[in-house]
Design a protein around this motif. Structure first.
Motif, PDB file in Angstrom:
ATOM      1  N   PRO A 125     -37.241  46.824 112.022  1.00  0.00           N
ATOM      2  CA  PRO A 125     -37.829  45.511 112.256  1.00  0.00           C
ATOM      3  C   PRO A 125     -39.333  45.611 112.517  1.00  0.00           C
ATOM      4  CG  PRO A 125     -35.985  45.923 113.729  1.00  0.00           C
ATOM      5  CD  PRO A 125     -36.265  47.193 113.016  1.00  0.00           C
ATOM      6  N   ILE A 126     -40.040  44.603 112.107  1.00  0.00           N
ATOM      7  CA  ILE A 126     -41.468  44.489 112.376  1.00  0.00           C
ATOM      8  C   ILE A 126     -41.652  43.256 113.244  1.00  0.00           C
ATOM      9  CG2 ILE A 126     -43.742  44.102 111.374  1.00  0.00           C
ATOM     10  CD1 ILE A 126     -42.661  45.493 108.846  1.00  0.00           C
ATOM     11  N   VAL A 127     -42.283  43.441 114.383  1.00  0.00           N
ATOM     12  CA  VAL A 127     -42.478  42.343 115.316  1.00  0.00           C
ATOM     13  C   VAL A 127     -43.971  42.165 115.522  1.00  0.00           C
ATOM     14  CG1 VAL A 127     -42.070  41.495 117.647  1.00  0.00           C
ATOM     15  CG2 VAL A 127     -40.305  42.822 116.479  1.00  0.00           C
ATOM     16  N   GLN A 128     -44.436  40.929 115.322  1.00  0.00           N
ATOM     17  CA  GLN A 128     -45.835  40.617 115.598  1.00  0.00           C
ATOM     18  C   GLN A 128     -45.841  39.556 116.677  1.00  0.00           C
ATOM     19  OE1 GLN A 128     -48.227  39.531 112.240  1.00  0.00           O
ATOM     20  NE2 GLN A 128     -49.722  38.511 113.519  1.00  0.00           N
ATOM     21  N   ALA A 129     -46.476  39.872 117.795  1.00  0.00           N
ATOM     22  CA  ALA A 129     -46.499  38.921 118.904  1.00  0.00           C
ATOM     23  C   ALA A 129     -47.631  39.268 119.840  1.00  0.00           C
ATOM     24  CB  ALA A 129     -45.167  38.964 119.662  1.00  0.00           C
ATOM     25  N   GLY A 130     -47.996  38.319 120.658  1.00  0.00           N
ATOM     26  CA  GLY A 130     -49.009  38.562 121.668  1.00  0.00           C
ATOM     27  C   GLY A 130     -48.469  39.430 122.784  1.00  0.00           C
ATOM     28  N   THR A 131     -47.289  39.105 123.273  1.00  0.00           N
ATOM     29  CA  THR A 131     -46.647  39.855 124.344  1.00  0.00           C
ATOM     30  C   THR A 131     -45.155  39.873 124.089  1.00  0.00           C
ATOM     31  OG1 THR A 131     -48.303  39.088 125.922  1.00  0.00           O
ATOM     32  CG2 THR A 131     -46.270  39.990 126.835  1.00  0.00           C
ATOM     33  N   VAL A 132     -44.562  41.044 124.167  1.00  0.00           N
ATOM     34  CA  VAL A 132     -43.116  41.174 124.011  1.00  0.00           C
ATOM     35  C   VAL A 132     -42.606  41.939 125.211  1.00  0.00           C
ATOM     36  CG1 VAL A 132     -41.249  42.094 122.600  1.00  0.00           C
ATOM     37  CG2 VAL A 132     -43.289  41.205 121.495  1.00  0.00           C
ATOM     38  N   GLY A 134     -38.913  43.082 127.299  1.00  0.00           N
ATOM     39  CA  GLY A 134     -37.459  43.122 127.321  1.00  0.00           C
ATOM     40  C   GLY A 134     -36.805  43.112 125.957  1.00  0.00           C
ATOM     41  N   LEU A 135     -37.530  43.455 124.913  1.00  0.00           N
ATOM     42  CA  LEU A 135     -36.979  43.457 123.566  1.00  0.00           C
ATOM     43  C   LEU A 135     -36.385  44.822 123.286  1.00  0.00           C
ATOM     44  CD1 LEU A 135     -36.709  41.866 120.907  1.00  0.00           C
ATOM     45  CD2 LEU A 135     -38.905  42.816 120.241  1.00  0.00           C
ATOM     46  N   VAL A 136     -35.115  44.850 122.875  1.00  0.00           N
ATOM     47  CA  VAL A 136     -34.435  46.108 122.594  1.00  0.00           C
ATOM     48  C   VAL A 136     -33.788  46.005 121.223  1.00  0.00           C
ATOM     49  CG1 VAL A 136     -32.611  47.688 123.334  1.00  0.00           C
ATOM     50  CG2 VAL A 136     -33.969  46.467 125.032  1.00  0.00           C
ATOM     51  N   PHE A 137     -34.006  47.001 120.395  1.00  0.00           N
ATOM     52  CA  PHE A 137     -33.359  47.071 119.094  1.00  0.00           C
ATOM     53  C   PHE A 137     -32.292  48.152 119.147  1.00  0.00           C
ATOM     54  CE2 PHE A 137     -37.564  45.439 117.867  1.00  0.00           C
ATOM     55  CZ  PHE A 137     -37.162  44.309 117.173  1.00  0.00           C
ATOM     56  N   ALA A 138     -31.117  47.833 118.639  1.00  0.00           N
ATOM     57  CA  ALA A 138     -30.054  48.837 118.552  1.00  0.00           C
ATOM     58  C   ALA A 138     -30.427  49.837 117.463  1.00  0.00           C
ATOM     59  CB  ALA A 138     -28.729  48.166 118.225  1.00  0.00           C
ATOM     60  N   PRO A 139     -30.061  51.095 117.637  1.00  0.00           N
ATOM     61  CA  PRO A 139     -30.384  52.077 116.604  1.00  0.00           C
ATOM     62  C   PRO A 139     -29.666  51.722 115.301  1.00  0.00           C
ATOM     63  CG  PRO A 139     -29.132  53.084 118.404  1.00  0.00           C
ATOM     64  CD  PRO A 139     -29.362  51.652 118.764  1.00  0.00           C
ATOM     65  N   ASP A 140     -30.328  52.008 114.203  1.00  0.00           N
ATOM     66  CA  ASP A 140     -29.760  51.739 112.878  1.00  0.00           C
ATOM     67  C   ASP A 140     -28.712  52.827 112.590  1.00  0.00           C
ATOM     68  OD1 ASP A 140     -29.227  51.033 110.309  1.00  0.00           O
ATOM     69  OD2 ASP A 140     -31.234  51.443 109.536  1.00  0.00           O
TER      70      ASP A 140
END
Length: 146
Positions: A125-132, A134-140
């Motif tokens: 995933p590609i995330v573009q944000a000012g502040t993130v 508590g974001l967690v990605f499950a391993p692929d």
């Protein structure tokens, strides 16, 4: 209070209430908070903004128009009270209404965002944000092909 000031208070209150159910509410609340603080309103008046919004969000669809009208009437009364007490001038009330209308106009326009990712191969995933936070990605679980 003359009819022109009462009409400005009604317009401002109606616009304020319409902003309570939009994504622009945070900005509208901050604007009203600064405005009310300058006018010398107490903290219960500012807390009344959150209470009014909560009541509006809790209403059912059948009661929406009635609830909206009632809350707008409450805020019109509060604004008129500030004018009558001399804490607010007609010019300040007009400026408040104009600011709220600008926020309402901006709330009606959808924001358009276009992102382009280039340079290399992305494997997640590609995330573009000012502040993130508590974001967690499950391993692929799939094997990567290089």
């Amino acid at each position: 209070m003359d009819a022109e000031l009462a009409a400005m208070a009604a317009s401002g209150a109606t616009t304020l209430v319409s902003l309570m159910v939009t994504d622009s509410w945070t900005h509208a609340r901050a604007l009203m908070g600064r405005f009310l603080a300058r006018a010398g309103a107490d903290t219960t008046t500012i807390t009344g903004l959150d209470d009014a919004r909560a009541r509006l969000l809790l209403t059912g669809t059948a009661a929406d128009e009635r609830a909206t009208s009632g809350i707008a009437a409450e805020w019109q009364t509060r604004l008129c009270g500030l004018v009558e007490a001399g804490a607010l001038t007609g010019e300040e009330l007009s400026a408040l209404g104009a600011s709220l209308r600008r926020l309402a106009a901006a709330a009606g326009r959808p924001a358009t965002v276009h992102n382009t990712v280039s340079g290399g191969t992305q494997h997640g995933p590609i995330v573009q944000a000012g502040t993130v936070t508590g974001l967690v990605f499950a391993p692929d679980p799939s094997p990567r092909r290089e």
